[in-house]
Design a protein around this motif. Structure first.
Motif, PDB file in Angstrom:
ATOM      1  N   GLN A  72       0.844  -1.199   0.000  1.00  0.00           N
ATOM      2  CA  GLN A  72       0.000   0.000   0.000  1.00  0.00           C
ATOM      3  C   GLN A  72       0.882   1.253   0.000  1.00  0.00           C
ATOM      4  OE1 GLN A  72      -3.024  -0.369   2.927  1.00  0.00           O
ATOM      5  NE2 GLN A  72      -4.362   1.121   1.975  1.00  0.00           N
ATOM      6  N   PRO A  76      -5.125   3.853  -2.114  1.00  0.00           N
ATOM      7  CA  PRO A  76      -4.890   3.599  -3.541  1.00  0.00           C
ATOM      8  C   PRO A  76      -6.037   4.004  -4.443  1.00  0.00           C
ATOM      9  CG  PRO A  76      -5.314   1.557  -2.372  1.00  0.00           C
ATOM     10  CD  PRO A  76      -5.165   2.621  -1.332  1.00  0.00           C
ATOM     11  N   GLY A 104       1.467  -3.388  -6.095  1.00  0.00           N
ATOM     12  CA  GLY A 104       0.053  -3.469  -5.727  1.00  0.00           C
ATOM     13  C   GLY A 104      -0.319  -4.687  -4.914  1.00  0.00           C
ATOM     14  N   ILE A 116      -7.786  -0.332  -6.780  1.00  0.00           N
ATOM     15  CA  ILE A 116      -6.370   0.012  -6.862  1.00  0.00           C
ATOM     16  C   ILE A 116      -6.123   0.819  -8.127  1.00  0.00           C
ATOM     17  CG2 ILE A 116      -4.015  -0.879  -6.874  1.00  0.00           C
ATOM     18  CD1 ILE A 116      -5.085  -3.469  -5.640  1.00  0.00           C
TER      19      ILE A 116
END
Length: 317
Positions: A72, A76, A104, A116
């Motif tokens: 992270q 995100p 990711g 994301i």
């Protein structure tokens, strides 16, 4: 639905979490682990990712790091991976031995896979000509324009919806060393708009001469993909094929049986499917006597709404 989990290994190395600021830990030798670097943005006083990343480069012998996992980098869904890519590019001279990178590594508790946000990740390939492995989780906003890279052997994308633009960019790339390619195509609702026409140049077998593993996974049109793969020239050069996680039914399984021989494969992964037990037995009996390891586990649940049957991929939102 999302079933993704944190990586435990990358590039054959166990993942080790670089400690947060204020935490004490005995750091392993730099080239013996895959370093995971990520922040916890909702904790009061937590350091920003840029600060954490600089501390990692300073406290670890960065010149010996072989594998790096980016977790992270903030919230995100509000901050795309462009900042991470910029930091990685800026650190190219300090990470001179980097061979594997995954961007990711988030679980659902941190962010659903479709939340994301990404950017163009190809600058890391230009910055690291020695990179052998690149993986990305999340497809929203992801860009991958066609590139040339001499060393890359493994390329993987995990997404609830992988943009067709990314698929076309990957297939148009010049990757002469590529041996392993995996793409979670996902569903249209979450941006997975790649078509069979997009895949045609790949399946034709002229793009990646060293490719030995192909994964076209997690698709809501898995039957159509299986039908295309059944006659694809590329399959003859593969040692493993993965069509798992998607909406594969008896129609797709039958296409694989009626198509070109698959008995040269070491393994065929079809897990998470909607294949009947009768058809699953036919596939096993056709391939397993030749030594093909077949995975037809995890039959998905389906339900009817009037005349319509609903099925789902393993990973979407």
């Amino acid at each position: 639905m999302s079933t993704v989990e944190h990586l435990e290994e990358l590039h054959g190395l166990p993942v080790f979490d670089f400690p947060a600021k204020g935490e004490s830990a005995d750091l392993p030798v730099a080239d013996t682990v895959a370093w995971s670097v990520g922040v916890t943005p909702f904790v009061e006083g937590a350091e920003e990712f840029a600060e954490l990343f600089e501390r990692f480069l300073t406290e670890v012998d960065a010149s010996r790091v072989r594998a790096l996992v980016i977790g992270q980098w903030g919230e995100p869904y509000d901050n795309d991976s462009g900042m991470v890519v910029e930091l990685l590019v800026a650190a190219k001279d300090r990470l001179g031995c980097l061979e594997a990178l995954f961007i990711g590594d988030l679980e659902a508790e941190e962010a659903e896979i479709s939340w994301i946000e990404h950017a163009d990740v190809t600058p890391v390939l230009a910055a690291y000509p020695q990179l052998r492995e690149l993986g990305v989780r999340g497809g929203t906003g992801l860009r991958f324009p066609a590139v040339r890279h001499e060393a890359l052997r493994t390329l993987s994308f995990e997404a609830g919806g992988l943009p067709g633009e990314v698929v076309r960019g990957v297939i148009a790339s010049e990757l002469p060393a590529l041996e392993y390619l995996e793409m979670w195509l996902g569903v249209e609702e979450y941006g997975g708009d790649a078509t069979l026409a997009d895949l045609a140049p790949l399946l034709g077998g002229d793009r990646f001469p060293k490719l030995r593993h192909l994964g076209l996974r997690n698709s809501e049109v898995q039957d159509e993909i299986a039908q295309a793969v059944a006659s694809a020239p590329l399959v003859a050069q593969l040692t493993s094929l993965d069509l798992s996680l998607g909406v594969l039914t008896d129609a797709g399984a039958l296409a694989l049986l009626d198509g070109q021989p698959l008995t040269h494969l070491k393994w065929l992964d079809l897990h998470h499917n909607f294949v009947t037990e009768e058809m699953a037995d036919r596939v096993r009996k056709a391939l397993e006597p030749s030594g093909v390891e077949v995975d037809l586990s995890e039959t998905g649940d389906e339900w009817e709404d009037g005349d319509e049957v609903h099925r789902y991929t393993a990973v979407a939102e």
